[in-house]
Write a protein that holds these residues in place. Structure first.
Motif, PDB file in Angstrom:
ATOM      1  N   VAL A  17      -2.330   0.453 -14.415  1.00 13.32           N
ATOM      2  CA  VAL A  17      -1.099   0.351 -13.242  1.00 13.32           C
ATOM      3  C   VAL A  17      -1.923  -0.060 -12.073  1.00 13.32           C
ATOM      4  N   ASP A  18      -0.938  -0.544 -11.200  1.00 11.02           N
ATOM      5  CA  ASP A  18      -1.392  -0.937  -9.983  1.00 11.02           C
ATOM      6  C   ASP A  18      -1.525   0.132  -8.807  1.00 11.02           C
ATOM      7  N   PRO A  19      -2.460  -0.340  -8.068  1.00 14.94           N
ATOM      8  CA  PRO A  19      -2.814   0.694  -6.598  1.00 14.94           C
ATOM      9  C   PRO A  19      -1.339   0.707  -5.898  1.00 14.94           C
ATOM     10  N   PRO A  20      -1.200   1.775  -5.272  1.00 10.68           N
ATOM     11  CA  PRO A  20       0.058   1.798  -4.384  1.00 10.68           C
ATOM     12  C   PRO A  20       0.170   0.888  -3.313  1.00 10.68           C
ATOM     13  N   ALA A  21       1.260   0.402  -2.803  1.00 10.04           N
ATOM     14  CA  ALA A  21       1.522  -0.767  -1.826  1.00 10.04           C
ATOM     15  C   ALA A  21       0.759  -0.538  -0.766  1.00 10.04           C
ATOM     16  N   TRP A  22       0.887   0.985  -0.024  1.00 12.26           N
ATOM     17  CA  TRP A  22       0.408   1.041   1.268  1.00 12.26           C
ATOM     18  C   TRP A  22      -1.325   0.697   0.866  1.00 12.26           C
ATOM     19  N   LEU A  23      -1.895   1.203  -0.144  1.00 13.30           N
ATOM     20  CA  LEU A  23      -3.362   1.101  -0.055  1.00 13.30           C
ATOM     21  C   LEU A  23      -3.764  -0.489  -0.028  1.00 13.30           C
ATOM     22  N   GLN A  24      -2.603  -1.225  -0.843  1.00 15.62           N
ATOM     23  CA  GLN A  24      -3.102  -2.553  -0.948  1.00 15.62           C
ATOM     24  C   GLN A  24      -2.921  -3.407   0.475  1.00 15.62           C
ATOM     25  N   ILE A  26      -4.234  -2.133   3.056  1.00 13.38           N
ATOM     26  CA  ILE A  26      -5.371  -1.794   3.906  1.00 13.38           C
ATOM     27  C   ILE A  26      -6.385  -2.974   3.949  1.00 13.38           C
ATOM     28  N   LYS A  27      -6.858  -3.457   4.999  1.00 14.06           N
ATOM     29  CA  LYS A  27      -7.835  -4.634   5.282  1.00 14.06           C
ATOM     30  C   LYS A  27      -9.348  -3.924   5.015  1.00 14.06           C
ATOM     31  N   SER A  28      -9.674  -3.919   3.736  1.00 16.91           N
ATOM     32  CA  SER A  28     -10.957  -3.592   3.469  1.00 16.91           C
ATOM     33  C   SER A  28     -11.588  -4.551   2.360  1.00 16.91           C
TER      34      SER A  28
END
Length: 241
Positions: A17-24, A26-28
């Motif tokens: 499964v993909d990580p949540p959109a809000w975490l994606q 984050i510019k890290s």
């Protein structure tokens, strides 16, 4: 903040499964230890997605930020600052900002008041703690009294600083939902003649503006009665600047 160095076996632990959109969002991108690219993975033994270095295994943790500030009262009026910066430039707010390392929440609230309003304050008591999960922030606001020499002026982040009588607070021109909620409860407590300590969660609609009055609800509100409503009678405090 990024404090923990490694996660063993990090490549194999990522499910389909993909990580949540809000975490994606984050510019890290790069590891602060070795400079290699970071990947969103679930390290072994963890339930949460993390930014993990594909080379050395460093985990770049992202934790909620803490905002601290003051409700400053003087001669029955409340001190507000008109913002000179975005977001919400030109709107009014309580003096508040991000807590720094190596300071307490009360000291940080007093420092922010000094920086934004050039006002020395006596911090009297905690007043409200709001969690805003959708933006990863928590607000801790203190009751405070203006301290000698009882002066204030615009800091670098403020266009204007002024004292408002409770009935004159410009609720239609406030910058943030947390400030609007806090001031409405503060006025309720003033009318009741006793202050409460408030805690709750502000659920904001993702992508909404910080001051959109129809884009948030308060849930799990708790209020603990603390005592008399006079700021000057609230007991000893800590003067900071």
């Amino acid at each position: 903040m990024s404090t923990e160095p490694t996660a063993s076996g990090h490549e194999a632990a990522s499910p389909a499964v993909d990580p949540p959109a809000w975490l994606q969002r984050i510019k890290s991108n790069y590891c602060r230890v070795c400079g290699s690219p970071l990947k969103l993975l679930k390290p072994d033994g963890e339930r949460e997605w993390r930014h993990v270095c594909g080379s050395c295994g460093y985990v770049d943790y992202h934790n909620p930020k803490l905002v601290v500030g003051c409700i400053v009262e003087h001669e029955g009026k409340i001190l507000l600052c008109r913002r000179a910066i975005e977001p919400c430039r030109g709107l009014w707010t309580l003096p508040a900002g991000f807590m720094e390392l190596n300071e307490s929440t009360a000291a940080g609230a007093a420092r922010e008041t000094w920086e934004e309003a050039n006002a020395a304050v006596k911090v009297l008591a905690p007043y409200a703690h709001w969690d805003i999960p959708v933006i990863g922030q928590a607000y801790i606001l203190f009751r405070a009294a203006l301290a000698p020499p009882y002066t204030f002026s615009s800091g670098s982040e403020s266009l204007e600083v002024a004292l408002f009588a409770p009935e004159s607070i410009p609720f239609d021109q406030l910058a943030f939902s947390s400030v609007s909620i806090t001031l409405r409860l503060y006025l309720e407590d003033l009318r009741a003649g006793t202050f409460r300590l408030h805690h709750g969660v502000i659920d904001k609609r993702p992508g909404s503006q910080p001051n959109d009055p129809g884009a948030f609800v308060v849930r799990d509100h708790m209020a603990l009665e603390l005592g008399g409503a006079s700021a000057t009678a609230a007991g000893p405090g800590v003067q900071e600047q």
